[in-house]
Design an enzyme around this catalytic site. Sequence first.
Site, short mmCIF file in Angstrom:
data_model
loop_
_atom_site.label_atom_id
_atom_site.label_comp_id
_atom_site.label_asym_id
_atom_site.label_seq_id
_atom_site.Cartn_x
_atom_site.Cartn_y
_atom_site.Cartn_z
N ASP A 1 0.85 -1.19 0.00
CA ASP A 1 0.00 0.00 0.00
C ASP A 1 0.88 1.24 0.00
O ASP A 1 1.61 1.49 0.97
CB ASP A 1 -0.91 -0.01 1.23
CG ASP A 1 -2.10 0.92 1.09
OD1 ASP A 1 -1.93 1.98 0.49
OD2 ASP A 1 -3.18 0.58 1.56
N ASP A 2 0.84 2.00 -1.09
CA ASP A 2 1.61 3.25 -1.24
C ASP A 2 3.11 3.01 -1.36
O ASP A 2 3.91 3.90 -1.05
CB ASP A 2 1.33 4.23 -0.10
CG ASP A 2 -0.07 4.78 -0.10
OD1 ASP A 2 -0.87 4.39 -0.97
OD2 ASP A 2 -0.39 5.60 0.78
N CYS B 1 -6.56 3.61 -3.35
CA CYS B 1 -6.74 2.33 -2.65
C CYS B 1 -7.83 1.42 -3.19
O CYS B 1 -7.56 0.31 -3.66
CB CYS B 1 -7.00 2.60 -1.17
SG CYS B 1 -5.62 3.40 -0.33
N ARG C 1 -7.48 -1.95 -5.89
CA ARG C 1 -7.75 -3.31 -5.44
C ARG C 1 -8.84 -3.97 -6.28
O ARG C 1 -8.78 -5.17 -6.57
CB ARG C 1 -8.14 -3.28 -3.95
CG ARG C 1 -6.95 -3.07 -3.08
CD ARG C 1 -7.25 -2.41 -1.73
NE ARG C 1 -6.12 -1.58 -1.39
CZ ARG C 1 -4.99 -2.04 -0.85
NH1 ARG C 1 -4.90 -3.32 -0.53
NH2 ARG C 1 -3.98 -1.24 -0.60
N LYS D 1 -5.37 -5.82 4.34
CA LYS D 1 -6.34 -4.75 4.07
C LYS D 1 -7.23 -5.14 2.89
O LYS D 1 -6.75 -5.48 1.82
CB LYS D 1 -5.59 -3.46 3.78
CG LYS D 1 -6.44 -2.33 3.22
CD LYS D 1 -5.60 -1.10 2.97
CE LYS D 1 -6.30 -0.13 2.04
NZ LYS D 1 -5.53 1.10 1.79
N HIS E 1 -10.67 -3.24 1.77
CA HIS E 1 -11.02 -1.93 1.22
C HIS E 1 -11.87 -1.96 -0.05
O HIS E 1 -11.72 -1.13 -0.95
CB HIS E 1 -9.77 -1.07 0.99
CG HIS E 1 -10.03 0.38 1.26
ND1 HIS E 1 -9.06 1.34 1.30
CD2 HIS E 1 -11.21 1.04 1.51
CE1 HIS E 1 -9.59 2.52 1.56
NE2 HIS E 1 -10.90 2.36 1.69
N SER F 1 -8.43 1.51 4.90
CA SER F 1 -7.08 2.03 5.14
C SER F 1 -6.80 2.25 6.62
O SER F 1 -7.70 2.60 7.40
CB SER F 1 -6.90 3.36 4.39
OG SER F 1 -6.90 3.14 2.99
N HIS G 1 1.47 2.68 3.69
CA HIS G 1 0.46 3.72 3.84
C HIS G 1 0.57 4.28 5.27
O HIS G 1 0.73 3.53 6.22
CB HIS G 1 -0.92 3.08 3.62
CG HIS G 1 -2.06 4.04 3.53
ND1 HIS G 1 -2.47 4.81 4.60
CD2 HIS G 1 -2.93 4.32 2.53
CE1 HIS G 1 -3.52 5.54 4.24
NE2 HIS G 1 -3.82 5.25 2.97
N ASP H 1 -0.21 -1.07 -4.75
CA ASP H 1 -1.50 -0.55 -5.23
C ASP H 1 -1.36 0.80 -5.93
O ASP H 1 -2.20 1.17 -6.73
CB ASP H 1 -2.52 -0.46 -4.08
CG ASP H 1 -2.18 0.60 -3.04
OD1 ASP H 1 -1.02 1.05 -2.95
OD2 ASP H 1 -3.10 0.99 -2.29
N ASN H 2 -0.34 1.56 -5.63
CA ASN H 2 -0.07 2.85 -6.28
C ASN H 2 1.25 3.40 -5.77
O ASN H 2 1.93 2.75 -4.97
CB ASN H 2 -1.21 3.86 -6.04
CG ASN H 2 -1.65 3.99 -4.61
OD1 ASN H 2 -2.79 3.63 -4.26
ND2 ASN H 2 -0.78 4.48 -3.74
N LYS I 1 1.10 9.17 -5.59
CA LYS I 1 -0.25 8.69 -5.35
C LYS I 1 -1.28 9.79 -5.60
O LYS I 1 -1.07 10.96 -5.27
CB LYS I 1 -0.36 8.21 -3.90
CG LYS I 1 -1.76 7.89 -3.43
CD LYS I 1 -1.76 7.45 -1.98
CE LYS I 1 -3.17 7.19 -1.48
NZ LYS I 1 -3.18 6.60 -0.12
#
Length: 484
Positions: free
Chosen positions: A37-38, A77, A81, A130, A132, A155, A232, A284-285, A305
């Site tokens: 994540d991030d 996010c 996903r 996670k 989401h 998140s 994240h 994810d990004n 992001k």
Amino acid sequence: MKSSITILLLALSVFVESWHKPAAKEKLPNIVIIFMDDLGYGDLSCYGALDYKTPNLDQLAAQGIRFTNFLSAQPVCSASRAGLLTGCYPNRLNISGALFPNAKVGISAEETTLAELLKQKNYVTGIFGKWHLGDHQQFLPLQHGFDEYFGIPFSNDMWPVWYDGKPATPEQKGKFQFPTLALIEGNNKVGELKTLEDQGLLTKRLTERAVSFIQKNKSRPFFLYLPHPMPHVPIAASPAFKGKSKQGEYGDVLMEIDWSVGQILQTLAANGLDKNTLVIFTSDNGPWYNFGSHAGSNGGLREGKGTSFEGGLRVPCIMRWKGRLPEGVVCNQLSSTIDVLPTIADLCKIPQPAKRIDGRSMLPILEGNLEYEVRKNFYYYYRRNDLHAVRSGHWKLVLPHKGRSYLNQMPGENGFPGPSPEDVTFPMALYDLRRDPGEAYDVQNKYPEVLKALLQVAEEARADLGDDITQRPRTNARPSGTVE
């Protein structure tokens, strides 16, 4: 003559025996997807990270394929996903942004997730991390193909705790309004995360559950989905990793993530599974840049992001399957998280979902053809349904739009955010990413024929998926799930 007859009869008996012998049971590969994540393009040492090392991930790359042109479905996010798990552009599913707690929408029961796809071949499926994609029960993983779920529903910053780690006050409305961050087992809340110390144990707890899942299911094909909530923000490492890196807390968190990957790889090897397991590691990004020392690196790409520049969508990706995939190679072909589902479907000989998807199989690359063109074009959508850019090969056309920018903004420190204006105007610009991955030089006047071709790609995107900026309807989008 007699010897010839004897040989003939022997051969005939072998043929008859093999004809009556049942076919060997199909050997299905295990699938492990580790989804960060991030995590930025430059956040692993094999992608250029400094002041900490990621030796387990570096080894993963040395034993597999490292991708350099791999894009997330969208730079946020929930949308990203949805793209990974369905093989679709998120806006085709009417999933956008980052869903807030108690959102009335989520992933539709009509969509086929990767877990549901693999259920067709009797895989056991588990997610630890996670989710989401909606936190009402109808949206949770067990209703979408997963047998086990342990983790958080959205998140890790969606909790009533301020950036300093103290409980939010009524004046701090952006945080105070959130419910306590829940830990969920299956469909039920089994705990809460209330402090940064609680968050610091997440990576360890999720890793332990993932390891247990592998050990428990080593004799049957399994799909392990490990979507880590970090890096994240808020970031926190367990006591074993605090102060271990030269890059402060962010480096500590990445070192613990690397440890986690090592635990997964060791467990596969110890159980004799690493030669029958496809491991995919990606993000994810890109990095949430305005968090400064608590954010990652875009590796020299533009922005991060929440933007449709390369720093927002281009992410690390490593794939390994010992003895099956090429080892220690780099693939520069354009590909995306939306291509994961059709690739696994091809690999496991499962029909593609009945509803239209946007992903394309990468299987020829996994089989060694590193020059195989997975996809020619890619659509950069963001916000509700804004078409920000399109890509064809190494050419990228940024379309006129307003959006987020971190450029010339002072980043925050120690977990606090700096400014990141959302209404910056970006004009149309054409970039040759082969020579200009930082998207600094607009060459539309030099290549009018390329500009014309990419404007046509943009028109094809609008005709299919619409575009809020030009007020085009979503012709071929499907409804998201809604609360019953």
